[in-house]
Design a protein around this motif. Structure first.
Motif, short mmCIF file in Angstrom:
data_model
loop_
_atom_site.label_atom_id
_atom_site.label_comp_id
_atom_site.label_asym_id
_atom_site.label_seq_id
_atom_site.Cartn_x
_atom_site.Cartn_y
_atom_site.Cartn_z
N ARG A 1 -45.34 -36.34 -49.07
CA ARG A 1 -44.21 -37.13 -49.19
C ARG A 1 -43.84 -37.95 -50.56
O ARG A 1 -42.86 -38.50 -51.37
N GLU B 1 -40.63 -35.81 -52.51
CA GLU B 1 -39.08 -35.80 -51.67
C GLU B 1 -39.48 -35.95 -50.58
O GLU B 1 -40.72 -35.77 -49.84
N GLU B 2 -38.28 -35.92 -49.60
CA GLU B 2 -38.51 -35.74 -47.50
C GLU B 2 -38.89 -33.90 -47.90
O GLU B 2 -38.79 -32.98 -47.99
N THR C 1 -39.55 -28.28 -47.30
CA THR C 1 -39.16 -30.11 -48.48
C THR C 1 -37.73 -30.05 -47.71
O THR C 1 -37.34 -28.99 -48.63
N GLU D 1 -40.53 -46.75 -45.37
CA GLU D 1 -41.20 -45.33 -45.54
C GLU D 1 -42.49 -44.85 -44.17
O GLU D 1 -42.07 -43.47 -43.96
N LYS E 1 -39.73 -42.34 -42.52
CA LYS E 1 -40.21 -41.56 -41.89
C LYS E 1 -41.62 -40.71 -42.00
O LYS E 1 -41.46 -39.07 -41.96
N SER E 2 -43.01 -41.45 -42.38
CA SER E 2 -43.89 -40.65 -41.28
C SER E 2 -43.77 -39.66 -40.90
O SER E 2 -44.51 -39.04 -40.00
N LYS F 1 -33.50 -38.05 -40.29
CA LYS F 1 -33.74 -38.76 -42.04
C LYS F 1 -33.94 -39.99 -40.92
O LYS F 1 -33.71 -40.45 -40.32
#
Length: 343
Positions: free
Chosen positions: A193, A198-199, A227, A318, A321-322, A343
């Motif tokens: 990431r 980007e996600e 992604t 952060e 998200k991981s 998300k």
């Protein structure tokens, strides 16, 4: 600002070889307290660092003088202890994976916000020089459009370095919640990431236990990730690499291929489409192998973010998200379908 007073909760291998050592090297901090449910271990580590030893983390958190804590406990305790610490007015550096669910991660983020304290997650791969350089090259357009990647993180398993060997919580589902995928895979999702900028939106995964018959968590996982812009690639996380540790990432772009931590000497090799090759010697990556025990940069960054009152690089948001990528991989493995990543 006066010296930061630090408490370390959990005195296992990660605390002993990373957190405590690196705090002791930092001139801005003083280790004043340590905590472990194993009283003998807590006392021994306390003596080593001239710190007060606790067996109950709540007693440690009651000490008003402590400014910040590292949470180095089994995974299932990361969220409850971090939330209690934030509510007690301490800044928190929490080991990865930050939590065992989206809900827990959100509660940690909320507690940090409510109490005006820093919450940082210990994803050390962002501090590796080759990874930072790769991010720079991609961001500047040097690599062109990114097409694909493959990333691996594997070693022989935690029994080789955990203080409790095969009896370690790493192998117990109710304490670890997830095996190699949470231990190593979450590091790589965070790295990808960060480097790609980007996600991830979708994941397909096989998560298996086939190497450790004494474990009730996964020891081999392979994921296919996509992604938001359509870059696809693979991520492997394993406790079954019985010879040498593998921590490599290869990124395939329009103008160049980036080989990260894939060569014994050059930590980054850039192979341009023109035929030109540039080798970078940027220092060894953090590893469990001998010679990799250099400072991670995590502790210094955490301390600096408190002292300078800046946002840490790996905030709770952060870290979440991981974590969501890992949770998506578990869901994909269970449903045998491609999973959308929250998300």
């Amino acid at each position: 600002m006066s010296t930061l007073k630090i408490g370390v909760i959990g005195c296992g291998s990660i605390a002993q070889h990373r957190h405590l050592q690196e705090y002791s090297w930092n001139k801005a901090v003083e280790i004043v307290a340590v905590c472990d449910i194993n009283e003998e271990r807590a006392i021994e580590i306390g003596k080593e660092y001239s710190a007060k030893a606790y067996t109950d983390y709540k007693e440690l958190l009651a000490d008003k003088d402590i400014d910040a804590v590292s949470v180095c406990t089994p995974n299932y305790l990361h969220a409850p202890i971090s939330i209690d610490a934030l509510n007690a007015g301490k800044h928190v550096l929490c080991e990865k994976p930050m939590a065992t669910s989206s809900e827990e991660a959100a509660q940690m983020i909320e507690a940090a916000k409510k109490n005006g304290k820093k919450l940082m997650i210990g994803h050390n791969q962002r501090f590796v020089k080759s990874h930072q350089k790769a991010r720079e090259l991609i961001k500047s357009g040097e690599v062109g459009k990114i097409y694909s990647f493959r990333s691996a993180f594997g070693h022989g398993g935690p029994e080789q370095w955990s203080v409790d060997g095969k009896e370690s919580w790493f192998f117990q589902k109710e304490k670890a919640f997830i095996g190699a995928m949470g231990d190593l895979g979450v590091h790589k999702t965070d790295l990808l990431r960060y480097v790609l900028g980007e996600e991830f939106v979708e994941v397909g995964a096989f998560v298996e236990t086939n190497a450790k018959d004494f474990a009730d968590v996964d020891d081999n996982a392979v994921c296919v990730l996509k992604t938001e812009s359509g870059v696809i690639g693979t991520l492997a996380a394993s406790w079954a690499y019985t010879s040498k540790e593998d921590n490599s990432t290869i990124i395939y772009g329009e103008k160049a291929i980036l080989r990260l931590e894939d060569h014994p000497q050059y930590s980054l090799i850039v192979q341009y489409a023109t035929g030109e090759i540039v080798n970078y010697e940027l220092g060894k990556i953090q590893s469990n192998d001998a010679g990799g025990q250099n400072a991670t940069g995590v502790i210094d960054h955490f301390v600096s973010s408190i002292v300078s009152d800046t946002e840490p690089l790996i905030t709770g948001a952060e870290g979440k998200k991981s974590l969501e990528v890992i949770l998506g991989a578990i869901k994909s493995n269970e449903t045998k379908q491609i999973a959308k990543i929250n998300k």
